[in-house]
Design a protein around this motif. Structure first.
Motif, PDB file in Angstrom:
ATOM      1  N   ILE A   1       0.840  -1.202   0.000  1.00  9.05           N
ATOM      2  CA  ILE A   1       0.000   0.000   0.000  1.00  9.05           C
ATOM      3  C   ILE A   1       0.874   1.250   0.000  1.00  9.05           C
ATOM      4  O   ILE A   1       0.586   2.229  -0.727  1.00  9.05           O
ATOM      5  N   ALA A   2       1.957   1.233   0.783  1.00  6.84           N
ATOM      6  CA  ALA A   2       2.873   2.377   0.789  1.00  6.84           C
ATOM      7  C   ALA A   2       3.495   2.581  -0.592  1.00  6.84           C
ATOM      8  O   ALA A   2       3.633   3.723  -1.062  1.00  6.84           O
ATOM      9  N   LEU A   3       3.872   1.505  -1.265  1.00  3.42           N
ATOM     10  CA  LEU A   3       4.424   1.600  -2.617  1.00  3.42           C
ATOM     11  C   LEU A   3       3.403   2.199  -3.568  1.00  3.42           C
ATOM     12  O   LEU A   3       3.739   3.085  -4.388  1.00  3.42           O
ATOM     13  N   ARG A   4       2.167   1.765  -3.490  1.00  2.15           N
ATOM     14  CA  ARG A   4       1.126   2.274  -4.374  1.00  2.15           C
ATOM     15  C   ARG A   4       0.907   3.769  -4.146  1.00  2.15           C
ATOM     16  O   ARG A   4       0.713   4.521  -5.110  1.00  2.15           O
TER      17      ARG A   4
ATOM     18  N   GLY B   1       1.317   7.061  -6.767  1.00  2.90           N
ATOM     19  CA  GLY B   1       0.095   7.806  -7.051  1.00  2.90           C
ATOM     20  C   GLY B   1      -1.099   6.926  -7.320  1.00  2.90           C
ATOM     21  O   GLY B   1      -2.057   7.359  -7.977  1.00  2.90           O
ATOM     22  N   LEU B   2      -1.072   5.695  -6.787  1.00  8.75           N
ATOM     23  CA  LEU B   2      -2.164   4.742  -7.007  1.00  8.75           C
ATOM     24  C   LEU B   2      -3.003   4.616  -5.742  1.00  8.75           C
ATOM     25  O   LEU B   2      -2.508   4.786  -4.629  1.00  8.75           O
ATOM     26  N   ALA B   3      -4.266   4.274  -5.926  1.00  7.85           N
ATOM     27  CA  ALA B   3      -5.187   4.162  -4.804  1.00  7.85           C
ATOM     28  C   ALA B   3      -4.865   2.933  -3.956  1.00  7.85           C
ATOM     29  O   ALA B   3      -4.377   1.913  -4.460  1.00  7.85           O
ATOM     30  N   ALA B   4      -5.166   3.029  -2.671  1.00  5.22           N
ATOM     31  CA  ALA B   4      -4.955   1.912  -1.764  1.00  5.22           C
ATOM     32  C   ALA B   4      -6.075   0.877  -1.858  1.00  5.22           C
ATOM     33  O   ALA B   4      -5.885  -0.280  -1.480  1.00  5.22           O
ATOM     34  N   GLY B   5      -7.234   1.290  -2.394  1.00  2.00           N
ATOM     35  CA  GLY B   5      -8.398   0.424  -2.409  1.00  2.00           C
ATOM     36  C   GLY B   5      -8.175  -0.941  -3.039  1.00  2.00           C
ATOM     37  O   GLY B   5      -8.563  -1.970  -2.446  1.00  2.00           O
ATOM     38  N   PRO B   6      -7.577  -1.033  -4.241  1.00  2.00           N
ATOM     39  CA  PRO B   6      -7.367  -2.355  -4.843  1.00  2.00           C
ATOM     40  C   PRO B   6      -6.502  -3.276  -3.980  1.00  2.00           C
ATOM     41  O   PRO B   6      -6.758  -4.476  -3.904  1.00  2.00           O
TER      42      PRO B   6
END
Length: 218
Positions: free
Chosen positions: A151-154, A158-163
């Motif tokens: 999640i930290a990498l995402r 700039g990617l959402a944590a939801g997926p």
């Protein structure tokens, strides 16, 4: 050890973000994918023994997937194939090989002595299966740690944590289902259940990342 293996695939994603997650998830269970296939073919063997602590599986013959020499061979071949397939991704082969071999190391902690240091002889296993609560805590703990890193990498990308959270929820549900569904009655059923579970997990990993490429290029 079930969903705990998938933590290694997530760690592989953190180590090599350009690799898709779904093949890393498959790599983390490659030894069991081979095992399930060989069990259904009658090459490797197991017994269902109700009453065994933690897991009813007596994995008494699996030299072609879970012995140390063959685990190293599976890891090396997978790494070479990954390096060739993702030629433009640095460290792809090394990361995939390490993810594959992580399966044997985690099994060493969890399994009773059924992992051969030399094919079907000199079997080892620390037997954490015999202590179901600590084993479950280990599995879910390593998944949570790996998931937090992912999640930290995402977020850095700039990617959402939801997926990622959705995929971690899928792993939790699969673990709960595996606990309440009971053991299969024979090797063929066990192999089919294993392949189904791994297929669902790889599909979930693909879904979790399916919109990321578009989001990165917005």
């Amino acid at each position: 050890m079930f969903v705990g293996h998938f933590a290694a695939g997530i760690v592989g994603k953190i180590a090599c973000p350009r690799l898709p997650l779904w093949p890393l998830i498959g790599a983390s269970q490659l030894l069991d994918l081979g095992w399930a296939t060989l069990v259904m073919a009658g090459v490797e063997k197991l017994r269902i023994v109700p009453g065994l602590p933690g897991s009813p599986l007596d994995l008494y013959y699996m030299p072609w997937t879970h012995s140390l020499p063959t685990a190293l061979l599976w890891s090396a071949v997978a790494g070479l194939l990954a390096a060739r397939w993702w030629q433009g991704v640095p460290r792809a082969g090394i990361v995939v090989a390490l993810v594959v071999f992580s399966h044997w190391l985690l099994d060493l902690v969890a399994h009773r002595p059924d992992l051969g240091l030399w094919f079907d002889s000199m079997k080892v296993g620390l037997g954490l299966w015999n202590l179901p609560q600590p084993e479950m805590a280990l599995e879910m703990g390593v998944v949570a740690l790996a998931g937090g890193g992912w999640i930290a990498l995402r977020k850095d990308q700039g990617l959402a944590a939801g997926p990622a959270l959705g995929f971690l929820l899928l792993l939790t549900v699969l673990q709960m289902v595996s606990l309440v569904s009971g053991a299969a009655e024979n090797g063929v059923q066990m192999g089919l259940l294993a392949l189904f579970g791994y297929g669902v997990t790889m599909a979930g990993a693909w879904v979790a990342e399916r919109r990321d490429k578009a989001a990165i290029h917005r």
